[in-house]
Structures are given as C-alpha cells and as structure tokens.
Design a protein around this motif. Structure first.
Motif, PDB file in Angstrom:
ATOM      1  N   SER A 195      57.082  44.580 -28.315  1.00  0.00           N
ATOM      2  CA  SER A 195      56.011  44.152 -27.419  1.00  0.00           C
ATOM      3  C   SER A 195      56.425  42.993 -26.517  1.00  0.00           C
ATOM      4  N   ASP A 196      57.463  42.245 -26.903  1.00  0.00           N
ATOM      5  CA  ASP A 196      57.960  41.137 -26.085  1.00  0.00           C
ATOM      6  C   ASP A 196      59.463  41.053 -26.291  1.00  0.00           C
ATOM      7  N   LYS A 197      60.230  41.458 -25.299  1.00  0.00           N
ATOM      8  CA  LYS A 197      61.686  41.554 -25.416  1.00  0.00           C
ATOM      9  C   LYS A 197      62.379  40.208 -25.567  1.00  0.00           C
ATOM     10  N   CYS A 198      61.644  39.114 -25.387  1.00  0.00           N
ATOM     11  CA  CYS A 198      62.229  37.780 -25.506  1.00  0.00           C
ATOM     12  C   CYS A 198      62.060  37.195 -26.904  1.00  0.00           C
ATOM     13  N   VAL A 199      61.511  37.961 -27.826  1.00  0.00           N
ATOM     14  CA  VAL A 199      61.285  37.480 -29.187  1.00  0.00           C
ATOM     15  C   VAL A 199      62.168  38.282 -30.138  1.00  0.00           C
ATOM     16  N   PHE A 200      62.931  37.549 -30.955  1.00  0.00           N
ATOM     17  CA  PHE A 200      63.800  38.149 -31.953  1.00  0.00           C
ATOM     18  C   PHE A 200      63.366  37.629 -33.318  1.00  0.00           C
ATOM     19  N   VAL A 201      63.286  38.515 -34.304  1.00  0.00           N
ATOM     20  CA  VAL A 201      62.831  38.119 -35.634  1.00  0.00           C
ATOM     21  C   VAL A 201      63.769  38.634 -36.714  1.00  0.00           C
ATOM     22  N   LYS A 202      63.833  37.870 -37.772  1.00  0.00           N
ATOM     23  CA  LYS A 202      64.528  38.311 -38.984  1.00  0.00           C
ATOM     24  C   LYS A 202      63.558  38.045 -40.127  1.00  0.00           C
ATOM     25  N   ILE A 203      63.074  39.104 -40.712  1.00  0.00           N
ATOM     26  CA  ILE A 203      62.060  39.006 -41.767  1.00  0.00           C
ATOM     27  C   ILE A 203      62.589  39.724 -43.003  1.00  0.00           C
ATOM     28  N   GLU A 204      62.503  39.044 -44.141  1.00  0.00           N
ATOM     29  CA  GLU A 204      62.942  39.640 -45.402  1.00  0.00           C
ATOM     30  C   GLU A 204      61.935  39.322 -46.505  1.00  0.00           C
ATOM     31  N   ASN A 205      61.871  40.207 -47.438  1.00  0.00           N
ATOM     32  CA  ASN A 205      61.080  39.985 -48.643  1.00  0.00           C
ATOM     33  C   ASN A 205      61.721  38.848 -49.429  1.00  0.00           C
ATOM     34  N   ASN A 206      60.926  38.003 -50.022  1.00  0.00           N
ATOM     35  CA  ASN A 206      61.458  36.881 -50.799  1.00  0.00           C
ATOM     36  C   ASN A 206      61.079  36.961 -52.273  1.00  0.00           C
ATOM     37  N   ILE A 207      60.693  38.139 -52.739  1.00  0.00           N
ATOM     38  CA  ILE A 207      60.340  38.310 -54.144  1.00  0.00           C
ATOM     39  C   ILE A 207      61.357  39.246 -54.785  1.00  0.00           C
ATOM     40  N   ILE A 208      61.970  38.798 -55.859  1.00  0.00           N
ATOM     41  CA  ILE A 208      62.942  39.640 -56.565  1.00  0.00           C
ATOM     42  C   ILE A 208      62.227  40.892 -57.053  1.00  0.00           C
ATOM     43  N   GLY A 209      62.789  42.055 -56.725  1.00  0.00           N
ATOM     44  CA  GLY A 209      62.196  43.326 -57.114  1.00  0.00           C
ATOM     45  C   GLY A 209      61.174  43.852 -56.120  1.00  0.00           C
ATOM     46  N   GLY A 210      60.954  43.142 -55.014  1.00  0.00           N
ATOM     47  CA  GLY A 210      60.016  43.586 -53.982  1.00  0.00           C
ATOM     48  C   GLY A 210      60.674  44.598 -53.049  1.00  0.00           C
TER      49      GLY A 210
END
Length: 137
Positions: free
Chosen positions: A52-67
């Motif tokens: 939706s916005d080419k100027c935004v970069f994200v790195k998202i990860e789960n932070n729960i072991i086993g998630g």
C-alpha cells in the motif's frame, strides 16, 4: 568530458554520445536509482516492501517459541497482532530484547528523510550487519 581510451572516434564528433554506467549525483534519475538500490539491499536483508506504500519496509517475526514460523504484514494487520500486543515471559521469547509477541522493525523512506521504529534490538543488529556486509549503501 573526454572519450574513454580505446573508443573509436568517428569523423563527425558532434554526433557522439556516451552511456553512463553509474548514476551521477544531481541527475534527475539519481533519487530513483538510489531508491532501487536501497530497496534491493533491504529486501536482501529480509524486509518486505508494503504494497500500500512503497516507501515502507517491514520485518515482522513471531516472538513466541513454538508460534507461527513467519508473519506477513497483512497477517499482522488482519489478525490484529498490534491491537492486542501482549508481553511474553522471558523463557518463551525467541528474541530476548523484545518483550512482545511480535518482533517488528519498520523503515520509512521519503526522499532524504528516513524513520526507523522497532521493538527488537536483534532486528536492528541484523539489519546493520547486513548493510555492512553488502557495503553498497
């Protein structure tokens, strides 16, 4: 500007053109070329460019072991992971510095102004290491 060595000159030197292999600062295409380079480096570092916005970069990860193994920005938005952010006990964290169930790093790029928002120090360290390893920006 001089012709490079080994370049055959023609009789009429008024018709010669040179092809630039690099982008010179100050040319109108310089910002676009730099953004494309930056985009490539950030994607190689594990970031996702938001659709939706080419100027935004994200790195998202789960932070729960086993998630769940991976989360996309769309998953986070649709499932409301940031609406009900909860604290995770230290023994269940993948990233020790992040107390939340989702570890995230956002980079917002606009011309020469940049913003960085994160809740996980490990993500920042990984990003800095990948930038140093790539060494193009």
């Amino acid at each position: 500007m001089k012709m490079p060595e080994g370049f055959d000159t023609l009789q009429d030197t008024n018709c010669l053109t040179l092809l630039l292999n690099r982008c010179i600062y100050g040319l109108c295409q310089s910002p676009c070329v730099f953004f494309m380079l930056r985009r490539e480096v950030q994607i190689n570092a594990g970031f996702t460019q938001v659709t939706s916005d080419k100027c935004v970069f994200v790195k998202i990860e789960n932070n729960i072991i086993g998630g769940p193994a991976s989360l996309s920005p769309e998953d986070v938005i649709h499932h409301g992971a940031f609406v009900s952010i909860s604290n995770v006990p230290p023994a269940q964290r993948i990233h020790p510095s992040c107390p939340h169930n989702v570890a995230a790093l956002f980079i917002i790029v606009y011309v020469d102004n940049n913003a960085l928002s994160y809740n996980c120090d490990e993500h920042v360290e990984q990003f800095e290491a990948s930038i140093a390893e790539d060494a193009r920006i």
